[in-house]
Design an enzyme around this catalytic site. Sequence first.
Site, mmCIF file in Angstrom:
data_model
loop_
_atom_site.group_PDB
_atom_site.id
_atom_site.type_symbol
_atom_site.label_atom_id
_atom_site.label_comp_id
_atom_site.label_asym_id
_atom_site.label_seq_id
_atom_site.Cartn_x
_atom_site.Cartn_y
_atom_site.Cartn_z
ATOM 1 N N THR A 150 -9.366 4.630 -1.222
ATOM 2 C CA THR A 150 -9.388 3.366 -0.484
ATOM 3 C C THR A 150 -9.254 2.169 -1.434
ATOM 4 O O THR A 150 -9.518 2.270 -2.634
ATOM 5 C CB THR A 150 -10.681 3.232 0.328
ATOM 6 O OG1 THR A 150 -11.774 3.612 -0.500
ATOM 7 C CG2 THR A 150 -10.639 4.138 1.549
ATOM 8 N N ARG A 151 -8.880 1.046 -0.868
ATOM 9 C CA ARG A 151 -8.610 -0.159 -1.658
ATOM 10 C C ARG A 151 -9.787 -0.568 -2.528
ATOM 11 O O ARG A 151 -9.609 -0.968 -3.680
ATOM 12 C CB ARG A 151 -8.258 -1.323 -0.723
ATOM 13 C CG ARG A 151 -6.887 -1.191 -0.124
ATOM 14 C CD ARG A 151 -6.585 -2.356 0.803
ATOM 15 N NE ARG A 151 -5.209 -2.232 1.295
ATOM 16 C CZ ARG A 151 -4.667 -3.038 2.212
ATOM 17 N NH1 ARG A 151 -5.376 -4.008 2.746
ATOM 18 N NH2 ARG A 151 -3.420 -2.867 2.583
ATOM 19 N N ASP A 152 -10.995 -0.515 -1.963
ATOM 20 C CA ASP A 152 -12.167 -0.961 -2.720
ATOM 21 C C ASP A 152 -12.318 -0.154 -4.007
ATOM 22 O O ASP A 152 -12.542 -0.696 -5.085
ATOM 23 C CB ASP A 152 -13.439 -0.873 -1.855
ATOM 24 C CG ASP A 152 -13.612 0.485 -1.174
ATOM 25 O OD1 ASP A 152 -12.631 1.257 -1.110
ATOM 26 O OD2 ASP A 152 -14.726 0.782 -0.698
ATOM 27 N N SER A 164 -9.250 -0.717 -6.523
ATOM 28 C CA SER A 164 -9.322 -2.049 -7.143
ATOM 29 C C SER A 164 -10.405 -2.107 -8.202
ATOM 30 O O SER A 164 -10.216 -2.635 -9.295
ATOM 31 C CB SER A 164 -9.616 -3.112 -6.083
ATOM 32 O OG SER A 164 -8.486 -3.314 -5.291
ATOM 33 N N GLU A 181 0.803 -1.216 0.000
ATOM 34 C CA GLU A 181 0.000 0.000 0.000
ATOM 35 C C GLU A 181 0.845 1.279 0.000
ATOM 36 O O GLU A 181 0.483 2.280 -0.602
ATOM 37 C CB GLU A 181 -0.833 -0.032 1.293
ATOM 38 C CG GLU A 181 -1.797 1.085 1.468
ATOM 39 C CD GLU A 181 -3.221 0.624 1.260
ATOM 40 O OE1 GLU A 181 -3.428 -0.507 0.782
ATOM 41 O OE2 GLU A 181 -4.112 1.414 1.563
#
Lengths: 575, 239
Positions: A284-286, A289, A254
Site C-alpha cells: 500500500t501507498r503508506d 512511501s 500507481e
Amino acid sequence: MEEIQTDILILGSGGAGLFAAHHAIDTKPDLDIIVAAKGMIGKSGCTRMVQGGYNVVLHPDDSVEKHFYDTIKGGGAINNQKMAWTLVNDAPDRIRELETKMGVFFDRNKDGTVHQKPFAGQSFDRTVHKGDLTGIEIISRMRDQLYAKPNVKAWDEVRAVELLLDETGRTAGCLMLCMGTGEFIVVRAQAVIVGTGGAATMYKIATPSLEKAGDGMAMCYRAGTAFLDMEMMQFHPTGLLAENSRLNGGVLEEGLRGAGGYLMNADGERFMEKYDPERLERSTRDRVSRAAYMEIMEGRGTTLEGVYVDVSHLGKENVRAQFPGMVERCQDVGKDLSVEPVEISPAAHFQMGGVHVDENNRSSIEGLFVAGEDAGGVHGANRLGGNGVCDSTVFGARAGRAAAEVVTPGGEPAAYSLSEVHAHIEAATAPLEREEGENPFYIRNDLKQLMWEKVGLVRNEKALTEAVEELQTLEDRVNRVKVGGGRKYNVSWQEYLNVRNLVSVAKMVAESALLRTESRGSHYREDFPASDDERWLQNVFVQQGKEAWAEPVEPTHISFEDVSGHKIERPAGVK
Amino acid sequence: MEKVQVSVMRYEPETDESPYYETFEIQPKKNMTVLDTLFLIVEDQDASLSFRCACRLGMCGTCGMMINGRGRLSCRTKVEALGSEIKVEPMRNFPVIKDIAVDMEPFFDSWQKVQPYFVPKEDTDEFSIIPHDDKARQVIDKNTDCITCGLCYQSCDVVSMRDGEFLGPAALTRAHNLIADERDGATHERLEKVTGSEGAFECHSFGACMEVCPKGINPMESIQKIKTKKLKKTLGLKI
C-alpha cells in the site's frame, strides 16, 4: 455588494461537486443550483488529475465484500465502516452512470468488455481506467453534461471565502469572491455542499493541482464543524522529482507499480524486499512511501533526495503503449521512462481526514453537506489507489441527493448577518490596504518546509510540538501579509487567501498527529513505531475551541479480529 | 545558464488605453518552465501580474498563452528551449481580463453550440461490448485527449477573420467524437448543428490547429470526416 439567491450552492467542481450537481438536479429538476469553483469549472481540482483509475466491483469473480475488506485493511481498520460499505456498494452504479449516461468510454478488453487493471493493496484487479489519464475523460464528460442542465449555473473563478450561518447556526449561504473582478458576492442558499478538496499542497513535495488550498476544510473549521483523522496525510510513493520547477511532485501513476515496476535506492537495491517482502512494490501507498523515505534518510537516496522507479524491464513498446501520459511527463525532466529509471520521491497527495459527516454527507451544521476529500472517515488511515475518484463520485452523488431532499425550489434561505459579512471582507482585504508586510508566497514556502520536516512521513513528539508552535508563528505572519496591485485577477491576493487556509488546516494536522501516540497507516511515529490496537482503534477529532479528543471506531460491518495485516507490526528498516 | 529577459504583455482593458510590455530578468535553471518564470516574477518582482494556471502538468488546459509568437501551454514549455529572450502574450481570439489571463467564454460558447454532451441511444445501465480494436473507436480515441485549452481556437485564422463566427477546431472535434460514437443517439441532430454557417465547411484547412495542439490531436481530420458524413447524408447514403 451583489446578493444572489439560489437553492443549493456547490463549492468545487471536481468529481464531488459535479456529481452533486447532477444528482441534485436529477432529484428535483426545478431546483436552482450554482456550482462555483476557484478555477474554471471542470478544470480545477484533483478528479481531473486522476491517472490510474477507479476501483469498482464489476467482475463476477470479485465481490463488494472483497473491495470492502481491502479498503478497511488498507485503512488500518479505523475507517468509518458504514461509509466504506456505502462506497463499495454505490461504486458500480456510479461507474455505470459515467459510462452509459455521461458518455465516458473506459478502456476495453479484446472481447469488448471493460478492462480492469491491477492496483496496489487489492485482492482483485478491479481498477477501471481510460489509459493513464482517466480523470480528464471523467471530468470532461461530466462538465459537458452540465450544458444539458441549464438550471445548474456554472461559475468559473468564483472562490468561496467564508460560510454564512444564521443566528441559530443553520446554513445561510456563502461569501464569495469573483476573482476576475475582485468583487465580493453573497450567495444565499438553503443548502451548501462543500467539495473543494484537501490541502496536501502544504508540503514541500506535493502532487495536487496548485490552486488547492483546503479552502472548504478551513471554512468548515471556522464555521464550527468537527474533523476526524486529520493526522492521516497520504504521501504518494512516486512523485516525479523536477528540481527548480513546479512540475516537482507530479504523480507517476500507481499502475507503474501495479504492472510490476521496481523501486530502487541509489545503490540499485529493490528496497521493498526489506519492508514488505510479500507484496514488494505492490504494497500500500503508506508503506511504500515510508520505506522510500527511510531509504533516503539513511543515505541511500539519490542526489535529489529521491529513489528510482524503473519499468524498463516491462519493455519499451509496452510501457509507451500502456503509460503514454507518464512517458510524456518524464520527458519534461529529460528522462525516457520506457528505457531508464526515473528519480522520484514520496509526495504529499491526499488527506484521508476531513469534516465529520454521515454516509449521506450531512455535517453537524444544518444545511451543510461535505463530500470528497474534504470529508473524513471512509478511508481510515490510508486510502487505496483508485478509491479516490470512487469516493468523490459516490459521495458527491449522495450529497447532491441528500441536499435536494431538504430544500424547496425557490424557498427562502436562512438569514445571514451583514455585519459578519463586512467583518469577513475586512479580514480578506486587509493585505491590500497594508503599506508593508509579509509576502504570502514566502510564507507558503516556509509552511511547506516546516510540514515536510516536522509533520511529514516520519514524526515524533518533539518535532510535532515544535511544529504546533511554529505554525502559530506562521499564522501571525499571515495576519501581516501585504499584497501589491489591485483587486482584479490578483494572483498574490489569492495566494494570501490560500495560505491563510493552508495554515488553518496544517494546525489541525499537527495537533491530531501529536495526539495519536502510535503508528497506523500513513501516520508514523518513530517514538511509537507499532500499531496499538488495544488503545488506538480510535479516531482523533479536532474542533475549533476544543482540545483534540479520540473516540472508538464502531465495527458495524466487520469485527477488527477479522481484519489481518492492517497493523504496522514492526519498525521495519528503522535503526 | 545565462539570464533571460522575459517580456510580458500588460493590459487592463478598463484603464489602459492599449497593451504595453514589461521586461523582467530571470535566472533560468534546469527544468524551469515559462509558468515557473511567471511565478518568479509575481513572487519577487511584480505582485500585480495576472495569469491563469491550475494543474501545472498539462492536464487542466488553463495556462495556454502566446510564447514567442506561438500558442503553447506555459507549464510544458521549457525556458531553455526558448533562447535568451522570451515574449509572453495572452492567447489571441479571446478578450483579455488582465495581462495574460483571458476570458475563455468564446471557446466554450462554441463548445456548447455543438451539443457537446453524450445523449444515450439506449436506456441501459450495462457497458456496451466494444472491442478495443473497434474501427470507430480508433478514430475517436485519437481525439479524446482534448484538454480544452483553447490553443487551437486561438491559432485558427477562420476564427479571427470571422470574428468568432466559426465553431473552431476543438468544438468540431468534440462533435465528431460523438457523431462517431455508436452509443450516442443524437447523431443526425448534431451533424446539422456542425454543418451550418459556422460549421465544418468553413474550415480553410490552414492546419495551425494541428500544429499547436499540445496533445497531438489533428482537428482537421475530424472536420474532414464531418464534411464527408454530411455529404453522404445529403446523398442519402449511410453515414
